[in-house]
Write an enzyme that holds these catalytic residues in place. Structure first.
Site, PDB file in Angstrom:
ATOM      1  N   THR A   1     -41.513 -30.028  30.814  1.00  0.00           N
ATOM      2  CA  THR A   1     -41.776 -30.637  29.508  1.00  0.00           C
ATOM      3  C   THR A   1     -42.490 -29.706  28.535  1.00  0.00           C
ATOM      4  O   THR A   1     -42.725 -30.093  27.384  1.00  0.00           O
ATOM      5  CB  THR A   1     -42.645 -31.898  29.667  1.00  0.00           C
ATOM      6  OG1 THR A   1     -43.922 -31.521  30.227  1.00  0.00           O
ATOM      7  CG2 THR A   1     -41.975 -32.924  30.558  1.00  0.00           C
ATOM      8  N   LYS A   2     -42.835 -28.507  28.951  1.00  0.00           N
ATOM      9  CA  LYS A   2     -43.651 -27.640  28.114  1.00  0.00           C
ATOM     10  C   LYS A   2     -42.854 -27.025  26.961  1.00  0.00           C
ATOM     11  O   LYS A   2     -41.641 -27.171  26.856  1.00  0.00           O
ATOM     12  CB  LYS A   2     -44.297 -26.537  28.966  1.00  0.00           C
ATOM     13  CG  LYS A   2     -45.307 -27.067  29.994  1.00  0.00           C
ATOM     14  CD  LYS A   2     -46.430 -27.821  29.334  1.00  0.00           C
ATOM     15  CE  LYS A   2     -47.608 -28.104  30.263  1.00  0.00           C
ATOM     16  NZ  LYS A   2     -47.316 -29.067  31.329  1.00  0.00           N
ATOM     17  N   ASN A   3     -43.555 -26.299  26.077  1.00  0.00           N
ATOM     18  CA  ASN A   3     -42.927 -25.710  24.895  1.00  0.00           C
ATOM     19  C   ASN A   3     -41.786 -24.762  25.255  1.00  0.00           C
ATOM     20  O   ASN A   3     -40.845 -24.578  24.487  1.00  0.00           O
ATOM     21  CB  ASN A   3     -43.958 -24.960  24.058  1.00  0.00           C
ATOM     22  CG  ASN A   3     -44.935 -25.900  23.395  1.00  0.00           C
ATOM     23  OD1 ASN A   3     -44.759 -27.111  23.401  1.00  0.00           O
ATOM     24  ND2 ASN A   3     -45.995 -25.347  22.818  1.00  0.00           N
TER      25      ASN A   3
ATOM     26  N   TYR B   1     -43.730 -25.706  32.961  1.00  0.00           N
ATOM     27  CA  TYR B   1     -43.194 -26.938  33.533  1.00  0.00           C
ATOM     28  C   TYR B   1     -42.092 -27.500  32.621  1.00  0.00           C
ATOM     29  O   TYR B   1     -41.998 -27.123  31.440  1.00  0.00           O
ATOM     30  CB  TYR B   1     -44.335 -27.946  33.706  1.00  0.00           C
ATOM     31  CG  TYR B   1     -43.930 -29.282  34.272  1.00  0.00           C
ATOM     32  CD1 TYR B   1     -43.469 -29.391  35.590  1.00  0.00           C
ATOM     33  CD2 TYR B   1     -44.008 -30.445  33.510  1.00  0.00           C
ATOM     34  CE1 TYR B   1     -43.097 -30.608  36.107  1.00  0.00           C
ATOM     35  CE2 TYR B   1     -43.633 -31.671  34.027  1.00  0.00           C
ATOM     36  CZ  TYR B   1     -43.174 -31.754  35.329  1.00  0.00           C
ATOM     37  OH  TYR B   1     -42.799 -32.960  35.843  1.00  0.00           O
TER      38      TYR B   1
END
Length: 414
Positions: A200-202, A198
């Site tokens: 906002t993920k790493n 997604y």
């Protein structure tokens, strides 16, 4: 002061530090353009390449791309034939999709409480296993791995599946091995791990996810499910009836080559991203460790924390304000924040089952009002990190509760 130089009483604009900003470079943009120009936009060679590189990165025998972590969890539960009459134990401190996928397959979610690290507590899991329990679904909260040895021991003793919700944990390690690693010979680790890409993920593909497993039979089933349940892939769809023929065997989901084009380069940059996240998390920790109004997030020396979220814990008994006011004061200084997560029992939709005795999670509900997620992402600058530190500590200082001085001490001072 002359007429041409009036006194300026306006305050300077605060530095703007959004809660998150993705790190997308020219490599991703150019790869997407090449994909668009290739004429192959859906699941194809770039998705296959992305799966191979991700499999190598996490040291898993099998990796299968899906259109979200939610879809991946859903497909794993389906492939393992988990359904009505069965129970799946998971954590209350998670995004609602972890619970939703259990409901989607017709099974019953059971909540086990959290431990001091914010992750599911194996002792609480043990207390909630029944003869209907079919699987344990731990979530690696904020990128810090769960106590998997204890979970695997419980699963082995009670013949349960283990499906790791690794939405926060791409790049995390547990006892020297990446989350998602597997062994198709001994199969001593989880049945599957499911990751999120997604925004906002790493690492990100906008939307998207990946399932890793060491179970070849499970992988074969998932390969069908990952392509809308179609029996043959797009470049090998030949039968005695010609290339037009295929069979839908099961309902499924898939990832496109456009998303995979982004994912290939995000994965190659992941170690750099993780180093920056770790550096910034350490800066926060060092600055906040001696601020009595704060408690820094937990860590473990035998794990590699990927620092997906920096979850500062407010010591509310030492503050004159609550978390909501703290958030608003940070917002007034240009700092974006979030809260991870609203515990499952507090959502109206889940209230009916969350009220049951077997789903009571007092530790999760006690921690929730204290949680505050600060900005933490590779696109931040060191000056932005410093600004967030200064803003948070200043708010804490200005809203510190006055210490009570005993009568005896006051008399001595007098």
């Amino acid at each position: 002061m002359t007429e041409g130089n009036p006194i300026d009483n306006t305050m300077p604009e605060p530095v703007q530090v959004p809660y998150h900003r993705p790190s997308i470079g020219q490599e991703e943009i150019q790869e997407v353009v090449r994909t668009l120009e290739s004429g192959w936009l859906t699941t194809g060679p770039r998705t296959q390449q992305f799966e191979q590189e991700f499999r190598e990165y996490v040291q898993a025998p099998h990796a299968l791309a899906v259109n979200s972590c939610t879809a991946g969890l859903h497909l794993v539960l389906t492939a393992l034939h988990i359904g009505p009459g069965m129970e799946v134990i998971t954590t209350p401190l998670t995004f609602c999709s972890t619970i939703n996928v259990i409901l989607h397959v017709g099974a019953t979610p059971v909540l086990a409480d959290i431990g001091p690290d914010g992750n599911i507590d194996p002792s609480s899991v043990a207390a909630r296993i029944t003869d209907r329990t079919k699987a344990i679904l731990p979530v690696h909260f904020a990128g810090l791995p769960c106590e998997m040895d204890a979970i695997w021991e419980l699963a082995g003793r009670h013949h349960l599946f283990v499906i790791e919700d690794s939405a926060h944990a791409v790049g995390s390690h547990y006892r020297g091995l990446p989350i998602g690693a597997g062994n198709e010979v001994t199969r001593t680790r989880s049945d599957a791990s499911v990751f999120s890409f997604y925004a906002t993920k790493n690492m990100t593909t906008g939307e998207g996810g990946m399932v890793t497993t060491g179970d070849e039979e499970l992988a074969d089933s998932l390969r069908i499910l990952c392509l809308h349940g179609i029996s043959k892939n797009a470049w090998n769809r030949y039968s005695d009836r010609g290339s037009w023929y295929y069979e839908v065997l099961k309902p499924g989901f898939k990832l496109t080559d456009i998303q995979s084009s982004v994912g290939i380069h995000q994965l190659r940059k992941l170690e750099t991203f993780l180093k920056l996240r770790t550096d910034y998390a350490r800066a926060y920790n060092q600055a906040f460790a001696n601020v009595e109004e704060f408690e820094i997030p937990p860590d473990k020396d035998y794990c590699r924390h990927s620092w997906y979220i920096y979850t500062l814990r407010l010591n509310l008994d030492k503050l004159q304000i609550d978390r909501e006011t703290f958030i608003q004061e940070l917002k007034g200084r240009g700092v974006g924040t979030s809260v991870h997560f609203i515990p499952i029992p507090l959502h109206p939709f889940f209230a009916s089952f969350a009220q049951r005795t077997e789903n009571q999670c007092p530790r999760a509900l006690s921690l929730y009002p204290r949680l505050l997620s600060l900005p933490l992402y590779p696109a931040m600058t060191e000056s932005q990190v410093k600004y967030v530190i200064e803003a948070a500590t200043d708010i804490a200082r200005k809203n510190r509760k006055a210490r009570m001085v005993s009568v005896a001490v006051a008399a001595t001072i007098a």
